[in-house]
Design a protein around this motif. Structure first.
Motif, PDB file in Angstrom:
ATOM      1  N   ARG A   1       1.600 -12.001  -5.925  1.00 44.28           N
ATOM      2  CA  ARG A   1       2.603 -10.934  -6.097  1.00 44.28           C
ATOM      3  C   ARG A   1       2.133  -9.918  -5.028  1.00 44.28           C
ATOM      4  NH1 ARG A   1       2.319  -8.392 -11.413  1.00 44.28           N
ATOM      5  NH2 ARG A   1       1.996 -10.604 -11.998  1.00 44.28           N
ATOM      6  N   ARG A   2       1.019  -9.550  -5.188  1.00 44.50           N
ATOM      7  CA  ARG A   2       0.703  -8.356  -4.319  1.00 44.50           C
ATOM      8  C   ARG A   2       1.004  -8.582  -2.553  1.00 44.50           C
ATOM      9  NH1 ARG A   2      -4.072  -6.933  -6.631  1.00 44.50           N
ATOM     10  NH2 ARG A   2      -5.178  -8.760  -5.985  1.00 44.50           N
ATOM     11  N   ALA A   3       0.578  -9.963  -2.505  1.00 42.27           N
ATOM     12  CA  ALA A   3       0.831 -10.290  -1.068  1.00 42.27           C
ATOM     13  C   ALA A   3       2.354 -10.303  -0.721  1.00 42.27           C
ATOM     14  CB  ALA A   3       0.414 -11.467  -0.700  1.00 42.27           C
ATOM     15  N   ARG A   4       3.288 -10.646  -1.627  1.00 43.64           N
ATOM     16  CA  ARG A   4       4.518 -10.694  -1.479  1.00 43.64           C
ATOM     17  C   ARG A   4       5.061  -9.034  -1.414  1.00 43.64           C
ATOM     18  NH1 ARG A   4       5.844 -14.180  -5.370  1.00 43.64           N
ATOM     19  NH2 ARG A   4       6.001 -12.606  -6.709  1.00 43.64           N
ATOM     20  N   THR A   5       4.625  -8.220  -2.234  1.00 45.74           N
ATOM     21  CA  THR A   5       5.042  -6.648  -2.164  1.00 45.74           C
ATOM     22  C   THR A   5       4.568  -6.257  -0.722  1.00 45.74           C
ATOM     23  OG1 THR A   5       4.739  -6.809  -4.302  1.00 45.74           O
ATOM     24  CG2 THR A   5       4.743  -4.700  -3.391  1.00 45.74           C
ATOM     25  N   ILE A   6       3.435  -6.505  -0.434  1.00 46.61           N
ATOM     26  CA  ILE A   6       2.937  -6.004   0.991  1.00 46.61           C
ATOM     27  C   ILE A   6       3.862  -6.401   1.882  1.00 46.61           C
ATOM     28  CG2 ILE A   6       1.092  -6.118   2.511  1.00 46.61           C
ATOM     29  CD1 ILE A   6      -0.767  -5.857   0.242  1.00 46.61           C
ATOM     30  N   GLY A   7       4.156  -7.712   2.076  1.00 47.97           N
ATOM     31  CA  GLY A   7       5.119  -8.091   3.167  1.00 47.97           C
ATOM     32  C   GLY A   7       6.397  -7.566   3.240  1.00 47.97           C
ATOM     33  N   GLN A   8       6.952  -7.231   1.974  1.00 46.17           N
ATOM     34  CA  GLN A   8       8.320  -6.637   1.872  1.00 46.17           C
ATOM     35  C   GLN A   8       8.278  -5.328   2.249  1.00 46.17           C
ATOM     36  OE1 GLN A   8       9.112  -7.523  -2.359  1.00 46.17           O
ATOM     37  NE2 GLN A   8      10.014  -9.265  -2.027  1.00 46.17           N
ATOM     38  N   VAL A   9       7.179  -4.629   1.759  1.00 50.67           N
ATOM     39  CA  VAL A   9       7.267  -3.065   2.255  1.00 50.67           C
ATOM     40  C   VAL A   9       6.975  -2.887   3.890  1.00 50.67           C
ATOM     41  CG1 VAL A   9       5.835  -1.077   2.045  1.00 50.67           C
ATOM     42  CG2 VAL A   9       6.137  -2.239  -0.166  1.00 50.67           C
TER      43      VAL A   9
ATOM     44  N   ALA B   1       9.481  -1.154   6.272  1.00 49.84           N
ATOM     45  CA  ALA B   1       9.072  -0.051   7.210  1.00 49.84           C
ATOM     46  C   ALA B   1       9.431  -0.411   8.609  1.00 49.84           C
ATOM     47  CB  ALA B   1       7.598   0.266   6.884  1.00 49.84           C
ATOM     48  N   LEU B   2       9.184  -1.788   8.953  1.00 47.64           N
ATOM     49  CA  LEU B   2       9.439  -2.092  10.275  1.00 47.64           C
ATOM     50  C   LEU B   2      10.859  -2.098  10.549  1.00 47.64           C
ATOM     51  CD1 LEU B   2       8.053  -3.239  13.083  1.00 47.64           C
ATOM     52  CD2 LEU B   2       8.514  -5.373  12.045  1.00 47.64           C
ATOM     53  N   ALA B   3      11.527  -2.437   9.921  1.00 45.20           N
ATOM     54  CA  ALA B   3      13.193  -2.204  10.012  1.00 45.20           C
ATOM     55  C   ALA B   3      13.606  -0.749  10.214  1.00 45.20           C
ATOM     56  CB  ALA B   3      13.835  -3.057   9.022  1.00 45.20           C
ATOM     57  N   LEU B   4      12.959  -0.072   9.240  1.00 45.62           N
ATOM     58  CA  LEU B   4      13.456   1.381   9.275  1.00 45.62           C
ATOM     59  C   LEU B   4      13.087   1.980  10.648  1.00 45.62           C
ATOM     60  CD1 LEU B   4      14.816   3.802   7.844  1.00 45.62           C
ATOM     61  CD2 LEU B   4      12.510   4.519   6.891  1.00 45.62           C
ATOM     62  N   ALA B   5      11.757   1.654  10.992  1.00 49.30           N
ATOM     63  CA  ALA B   5      11.266   2.175  12.313  1.00 49.30           C
ATOM     64  C   ALA B   5      12.265   1.802  13.692  1.00 49.30           C
ATOM     65  CB  ALA B   5       9.757   1.914  12.564  1.00 49.30           C
ATOM     66  N   ALA B   6      12.663   0.501  13.239  1.00 47.36           N
ATOM     67  CA  ALA B   6      13.595   0.236  14.493  1.00 47.36           C
ATOM     68  C   ALA B   6      14.879   0.781  14.588  1.00 47.36           C
ATOM     69  CB  ALA B   6      13.691  -1.458  14.334  1.00 47.36           C
TER      70      ALA B   6
END
Length: 101
Positions: free
Chosen positions: A35-43, A47-52
């Protein structure tokens, strides 16, 4: 029939259960890790999409450094205004449609 069931129950209760260890705690740890790995991937993906999106939007804002670097020349940049497009060729008159009658 009843004797068979009692004998089977007595025989099975005398056996020792197999060593399972701490299955529940191990499964809980693995679930939390996933669950922690999935949450880190989603966040990080968000963030990458927002920066783009911010970078793309900033490139289209007037008055930014990208505006003059794109080769746009105008009175504000100290150059001459761009020349107007050459006039279009005159059109030939259309032939009148034949009368059907």
């Amino acid at each position: 029939m009843k004797d068979f069931r009692l004998d089977l129950s007595d025989e099975l209760s005398a056996l020792t259960p197999p060593p399972l260890g701490d299955i529940v705690a191990e499964a809980t740890r693995k679930g939390r890790r996933a669950r922690r790995a999935r949450t880190i991937g989603q966040v990080s993906g968000s963030a990458l999409a927002l920066a783009a999106a911010v970078v793309l939007a900033a490139g289209h804002l007037p008055g930014t450094a990208n505006d003059t670097a794109s080769g746009a020349v105008g009175p504000a940049a100290g150059g001459t205004p761009a020349l107007a497009a050459p006039p279009a060729r005159p059109r030939r008159p259309r032939r009148p449609a034949p009368w059907s009658g």
